[in-house]
Scaffold this active site. Sequence first.
Site, PDB file in Angstrom:
ATOM      1  CB  SER A  17      -1.019   0.066   1.097  1.00 40.07           C
ATOM      2  OG  SER A  17      -1.367   1.469   1.395  1.00 40.07           O
ATOM      3  CG  HIS A  42      -3.859  -1.820  -1.374  1.00 35.57           C
ATOM      4  ND1 HIS A  42      -5.214  -2.633  -1.243  1.00 35.57           N
ATOM      5  CD2 HIS A  42      -4.373  -0.928  -0.150  1.00 35.57           C
ATOM      6  CE1 HIS A  42      -6.116  -2.102  -0.533  1.00 35.57           C
ATOM      7  NE2 HIS A  42      -5.661  -1.204   0.128  1.00 35.57           N
ATOM      8  CG  ASP A  44      -4.900   2.330   0.741  1.00 38.87           C
ATOM      9  OD1 ASP A  44      -5.875   1.633   0.822  1.00 38.87           O
ATOM     10  OD2 ASP A  44      -3.823   2.182   1.310  1.00 38.87           O
ATOM     11  CG  MET A  46      -8.706   7.197   2.204  1.00 34.88           C
ATOM     12  SD  MET A  46      -7.613   7.487   3.836  1.00 34.88           S
ATOM     13  CE  MET A  46      -6.529   5.792   3.855  1.00 34.88           C
ATOM     14  CG  HIS A  75      -9.353  -0.318   0.124  1.00 35.62           C
ATOM     15  ND1 HIS A  75      -8.365  -0.235   1.414  1.00 35.62           N
ATOM     16  CD2 HIS A  75     -10.607  -0.180   0.318  1.00 35.62           C
ATOM     17  CE1 HIS A  75      -9.536  -0.354   2.220  1.00 35.62           C
ATOM     18  NE2 HIS A  75     -10.590  -0.292   1.863  1.00 35.62           N
ATOM     19  CG  MET A  77     -11.277   2.920   2.673  1.00 32.50           C
ATOM     20  SD  MET A  77      -9.557   3.275   3.175  1.00 32.50           S
ATOM     21  CE  MET A  77      -8.301   3.154   1.753  1.00 32.50           C
ATOM     22  CG  MET A 146     -11.058  -2.579   6.164  1.00 32.35           C
ATOM     23  SD  MET A 146      -9.610  -2.192   5.457  1.00 32.35           S
ATOM     24  CE  MET A 146      -8.592  -1.053   6.270  1.00 32.35           C
ATOM     25  CG  ASP A 181      -5.987  -2.592   3.748  1.00 33.33           C
ATOM     26  OD1 ASP A 181      -4.727  -2.203   4.419  1.00 33.33           O
ATOM     27  OD2 ASP A 181      -6.508  -1.925   3.180  1.00 33.33           O
TER      28      ASP A 181
HETATM   29  C1  DX5 Z   1      -5.980   1.729   5.924  1.00 36.18           C
HETATM   30  C2  DX5 Z   1      -5.570   1.373   4.429  1.00 36.18           C
HETATM   31  C3  DX5 Z   1      -4.352   0.494   4.492  1.00 36.18           C
HETATM   32  C4  DX5 Z   1      -3.145   0.998   5.099  1.00 36.18           C
HETATM   33  C5  DX5 Z   1      -2.185  -0.245   5.416  1.00 36.18           C
HETATM   34  O1  DX5 Z   1      -6.935   2.603   5.794  1.00 36.18           O
HETATM   35  O2  DX5 Z   1      -6.593   0.974   3.846  1.00 36.18           O
HETATM   36  O3  DX5 Z   1      -4.207   0.040   3.275  1.00 36.18           O
HETATM   37  O4  DX5 Z   1      -2.383   1.838   4.255  1.00 36.18           O
HETATM   38  O5  DX5 Z   1      -1.273   0.258   5.951  1.00 36.18           O
HETATM   39  P1  DX5 Z   1      -0.505  -0.428   7.212  1.00 36.18           P
HETATM   40  O6  DX5 Z   1       0.005  -1.704   6.546  1.00 36.18           O
HETATM   41  O7  DX5 Z   1       0.421   0.754   7.769  1.00 36.18           O
HETATM   42  O8  DX5 Z   1      -1.364  -0.659   8.386  1.00 36.18           O
HETATM   43 ZN    ZN Z   2      -6.359  -0.170   1.826  1.00 36.31          ZN
END
Ligand code: DX5
Ligand code: ZN
Length: 224
Positions: A17, A42, A44, A46, A75, A77, A146, A181
């Site tokens: 990620s 991956h 992320d 947001m 991903h 979110m 998660m 994750d």
């Molecule tokens: C959190 C994300 C993850 C995150 C994982 O909201 O979806 O993908 O970046 O990071 P680590 O491995 O640091 O928990």
């Molecule tokens: Zn993620």
Amino acid sequence: MSDLRLAKAGTIEIAPSILDADFARLADELAVIESAGVSMVHLDVMDGHFVPNITIGPPVLAKLRDCSRLVFDAHLMISEPAKYAKAFVEAGADHITFHIEAAQKSERLIDRLHALGVTAGVCLNPQTPAEAVENIAPLCDMVLVMTVHPGFGGQKFMPEAAKKIARIREIVGPDIRIEVDGGIDPQTTPIVVSYGADTLVVGNAIFSKPDRVAAIKAIRQAAK
Ligand code: DX5
Ligand code: ZN
């Protein structure tokens, strides 16, 4: 749309990620993880609404697409994932995961993602029970569990949330990937693999280390 696909279920895949990567040098970061032999990354996304943080959107994915052959695992979110799915496909996502907590018509969204030519994933927050995806998980190509509250990298792994992986594995059988994750590192990797996870999202445990390649190797070793 790209021609890249998720690996067939049954092999362990590491999906770094980039949340904790150097955002001023993302292309270099992707090249480094690719040199470590990973096949996916991956991403992320947001929106500051579904989660209390804002990261990247389609324009960033599109620029990264031009410089990488990694499978783009987006991903989302975000609230209203159906509204933005097409934009992420057009930007170059290969796999799109939405949150069950954010989607109105999950089954329709999965069909739509498949029609757009990408694979589809549903994600569950730590507090969401496995039963919430009982009917739609089997329609997905990958289910994302998660093990931290979504929104930030570098949080502590939640062991209770990880136990849900075993139940999801019962629901989907061996042919659908289960991705995990949050807080995945060499210590927590054997736990989630023993429950049936085969796709490991790893942020902090790779990008907080100066040697990303060695960090990826350590996760791979821990998964054996
Ligand atoms: C959190 C994300 C993850 C995150 C994982 O909201 O979806 O993908 O970046 O990071 P680590 O491995 O640091 O928990
Ligand atoms: Zn993620």
